[in-house]
Design a protein around this motif. Structure first.
Motif, PDB file in Angstrom:
ATOM      1  N   HIS A  33     -15.114 -22.149  71.547  1.00 33.10           N
ATOM      2  CA  HIS A  33     -15.615 -22.995  69.966  1.00 33.10           C
ATOM      3  C   HIS A  33     -16.819 -21.816  69.360  1.00 33.10           C
ATOM      4  O   HIS A  33     -17.318 -21.988  70.541  1.00 33.10           O
ATOM      5  CB  HIS A  33     -15.526 -24.033  70.492  1.00 33.10           C
ATOM      6  CG  HIS A  33     -16.376 -24.543  70.950  1.00 33.10           C
ATOM      7  ND1 HIS A  33     -16.682 -24.914  72.616  1.00 33.10           N
ATOM      8  CD2 HIS A  33     -17.533 -24.982  70.772  1.00 33.10           C
ATOM      9  CE1 HIS A  33     -18.253 -25.040  72.649  1.00 33.10           C
ATOM     10  NE2 HIS A  33     -18.342 -25.517  71.964  1.00 33.10           N
ATOM     11  N   THR A  34     -16.784 -22.801  67.810  1.00 28.23           N
ATOM     12  CA  THR A  34     -17.866 -22.042  67.474  1.00 28.23           C
ATOM     13  C   THR A  34     -18.345 -23.358  66.485  1.00 28.23           C
ATOM     14  O   THR A  34     -17.718 -23.711  66.848  1.00 28.23           O
ATOM     15  CB  THR A  34     -17.912 -20.773  66.771  1.00 28.23           C
ATOM     16  OG1 THR A  34     -16.976 -21.255  65.661  1.00 28.23           O
ATOM     17  CG2 THR A  34     -16.878 -19.782  67.423  1.00 28.23           C
ATOM     18  N   HIS A  35     -20.130 -23.292  66.206  1.00 32.09           N
ATOM     19  CA  HIS A  35     -20.280 -24.266  65.352  1.00 32.09           C
ATOM     20  C   HIS A  35     -21.170 -23.427  64.210  1.00 32.09           C
ATOM     21  O   HIS A  35     -21.451 -21.316  64.179  1.00 32.09           O
ATOM     22  CB  HIS A  35     -21.719 -24.893  65.871  1.00 32.09           C
ATOM     23  CG  HIS A  35     -21.234 -25.768  67.286  1.00 32.09           C
ATOM     24  ND1 HIS A  35     -20.978 -26.694  66.908  1.00 32.09           N
ATOM     25  CD2 HIS A  35     -21.206 -25.027  68.637  1.00 32.09           C
ATOM     26  CE1 HIS A  35     -20.325 -27.580  68.278  1.00 32.09           C
ATOM     27  NE2 HIS A  35     -20.925 -26.361  69.508  1.00 32.09           N
ATOM     28  N   ASP A  36     -21.114 -23.752  62.815  1.00 32.03           N
ATOM     29  CA  ASP A  36     -21.625 -23.390  61.904  1.00 32.03           C
ATOM     30  C   ASP A  36     -22.688 -23.623  61.609  1.00 32.03           C
ATOM     31  O   ASP A  36     -23.556 -23.580  60.796  1.00 32.03           O
ATOM     32  CB  ASP A  36     -21.112 -24.017  60.539  1.00 32.03           C
ATOM     33  CG  ASP A  36     -21.483 -25.126  60.397  1.00 32.03           C
ATOM     34  OD1 ASP A  36     -21.668 -26.240  61.570  1.00 32.03           O
ATOM     35  OD2 ASP A  36     -20.249 -26.036  59.438  1.00 32.03           O
ATOM     36  N   HIS A  70     -21.998 -19.371  64.665  1.00 29.86           N
ATOM     37  CA  HIS A  70     -20.657 -18.551  64.587  1.00 29.86           C
ATOM     38  C   HIS A  70     -20.223 -17.773  65.983  1.00 29.86           C
ATOM     39  O   HIS A  70     -19.399 -16.474  65.542  1.00 29.86           O
ATOM     40  CB  HIS A  70     -20.295 -17.677  63.393  1.00 29.86           C
ATOM     41  CG  HIS A  70     -21.428 -18.466  62.009  1.00 29.86           C
ATOM     42  ND1 HIS A  70     -20.888 -19.467  61.712  1.00 29.86           N
ATOM     43  CD2 HIS A  70     -22.519 -18.553  61.150  1.00 29.86           C
ATOM     44  CE1 HIS A  70     -20.809 -19.804  60.495  1.00 29.86           C
ATOM     45  NE2 HIS A  70     -22.501 -19.612  60.292  1.00 29.86           N
ATOM     46  N   VAL A  71     -20.701 -17.751  66.541  1.00 32.20           N
ATOM     47  CA  VAL A  71     -20.564 -17.098  67.856  1.00 32.20           C
ATOM     48  C   VAL A  71     -20.281 -18.183  68.934  1.00 32.20           C
ATOM     49  O   VAL A  71     -20.369 -18.905  69.396  1.00 32.20           O
ATOM     50  CB  VAL A  71     -21.793 -16.601  68.401  1.00 32.20           C
ATOM     51  CG1 VAL A  71     -21.872 -15.921  69.957  1.00 32.20           C
ATOM     52  CG2 VAL A  71     -22.233 -15.347  67.805  1.00 32.20           C
ATOM     53  N   PRO A  72     -19.258 -17.493  69.591  1.00 31.23           N
ATOM     54  CA  PRO A  72     -17.965 -18.382  70.967  1.00 31.23           C
ATOM     55  C   PRO A  72     -18.748 -18.383  72.076  1.00 31.23           C
ATOM     56  O   PRO A  72     -19.178 -17.470  72.567  1.00 31.23           O
ATOM     57  CB  PRO A  72     -16.460 -17.491  70.063  1.00 31.23           C
ATOM     58  CG  PRO A  72     -16.503 -16.813  69.112  1.00 31.23           C
ATOM     59  CD  PRO A  72     -17.870 -16.085  68.847  1.00 31.23           C
ATOM     60  N   HIS A  73     -18.736 -19.405  72.385  1.00 33.39           N
ATOM     61  CA  HIS A  73     -19.122 -20.087  73.728  1.00 33.39           C
ATOM     62  C   HIS A  73     -18.456 -20.862  74.128  1.00 33.39           C
ATOM     63  O   HIS A  73     -17.390 -22.067  73.633  1.00 33.39           O
ATOM     64  CB  HIS A  73     -19.850 -20.410  73.873  1.00 33.39           C
ATOM     65  CG  HIS A  73     -20.881 -21.603  72.614  1.00 33.39           C
ATOM     66  ND1 HIS A  73     -21.314 -21.199  70.883  1.00 33.39           N
ATOM     67  CD2 HIS A  73     -21.164 -22.918  72.957  1.00 33.39           C
ATOM     68  CE1 HIS A  73     -21.276 -22.507  70.866  1.00 33.39           C
ATOM     69  NE2 HIS A  73     -20.941 -23.204  72.030  1.00 33.39           N
TER      70      HIS A  73
END
Length: 278
Positions: A33-36, A70-73
């Motif tokens: 998932h990502t966060h903004d 914005h980087v998936p983890h």
């Protein structure tokens, strides 16, 4: 039997922090998932592993983890009893987005001083009414994060700026009850948040929030001795509520507001037992 899930989340009244998230998970597995926002993570129990940009990393108790927006983890527990973590989601205005690439390369920060500052910030955020303190602590955390990402980490040189420090004191004196945000003070004084905090501390030997609290307590003492009820004093001096007022008053004065108000000579005379005339 797995330990129960514990989750606490809130949005503090502190500009720059979108969310505070505390959780204890026994077997939860985060999907990709990502966060903004920037994710600032500390683990208090157990250990977390995660993948970021096709590389595996670990988050034990001793480190601070900074995951870029914005980087998936993903993420899951390494230890059998799960993990307990505290997270701050910082909006992208707090750290230059041009540093995302550096954060991807080095998300794990081995820095005991930073770890302690993040811990202190969490403690402050859990206390409504201490927003100026939280803003000051966030400024120092942000400064150290930028130092890591820019390879400029070290002990900052002593900051001496008497003019700015004294102008900030004047601002605080003029906003004892209503308060003022660190951002607004920095805007009015045409300087940076962190410079304000460091310059004030160097000049006066205390942080801006400590100075403001001491001024509010001084005002509260006068109102209490003038006969105002403690709940009314809390509101009249800028404290968040009665509990917030009592905690800071006792820390500064050494006794509760109610007991302090009852120590005057008039109070002692009125409470003294009457004796019958002979």
């Amino acid at each position: 039997m797995a330990a129960p899930v514990e989750v606490t989340a809130w949005r503090p009244r502190v500009e720059g922090i979108d969310e505070v998230f505390h959780a204890r998970f026994a077997d939860h597995v985060y999907p990709m998932h990502t966060h903004d926002s920037w994710t600032l993570l500390v683990v208090d129990e157990g250990m977390v592993r995660y993948d970021l940009d096709h590389h595996e990393h670990g988050a034990p108790r001793s480190v601070v983890t900074l995951l870029p927006p914005h980087v998936p983890h993903n993420g899951d527990a390494v230890t059998p009893d799960g993990f307990r973590k505290r997270v701050l989601y910082l909006n992208t205005g707090q750290i230059d987005v041009d540093l995302i690439g550096r954060a991807v390369d080095r998300p794990v920060l081995h820095d005991p001083r930073l770890r302690h500052r993040v811990h202190q910030l969490h403690l402050t955020l859990a206390r409504p009414g201490d927003e100026l303190e939280a803003q000051s602590r966030l400024a120092l955390v942000r400064e150290r994060l930028a130092g890591h990402l820019l390879d400029r980490l070290g002990t900052p040189p002593p900051v001496r700026d008497r003019r700015v420090a004294r102008e900030l004191r004047e601002l605080l004196d003029g906003h004892v009850v209503e308060g003022i945000t660190l951002r607004e003070a920095a805007r009015r004084l045409h300087t940076h948040h962190t410079h304000l905090v460091r310059a004030f501390g160097r000049e006066f030997g205390m942080a801006p929030h400590q100075y403001l609290t001491s001024r509010r307590v001084d005002l509260a003492r006068r109102l209490l001795l003038g006969g105002m009820r403690a709940p009314d004093v809390a509101a009249a001096t800028g404290f968040y509520d009665q509990s917030h007022f009592s905690r800071h008053f006792k820390r500064v004065v050494g006794t509760s507001p109610g007991r302090y108000a009852r120590t005057g000579p008039a109070c002692r005379r009125s409470s003294a037992p009457r004796t019958n005339a002979a």
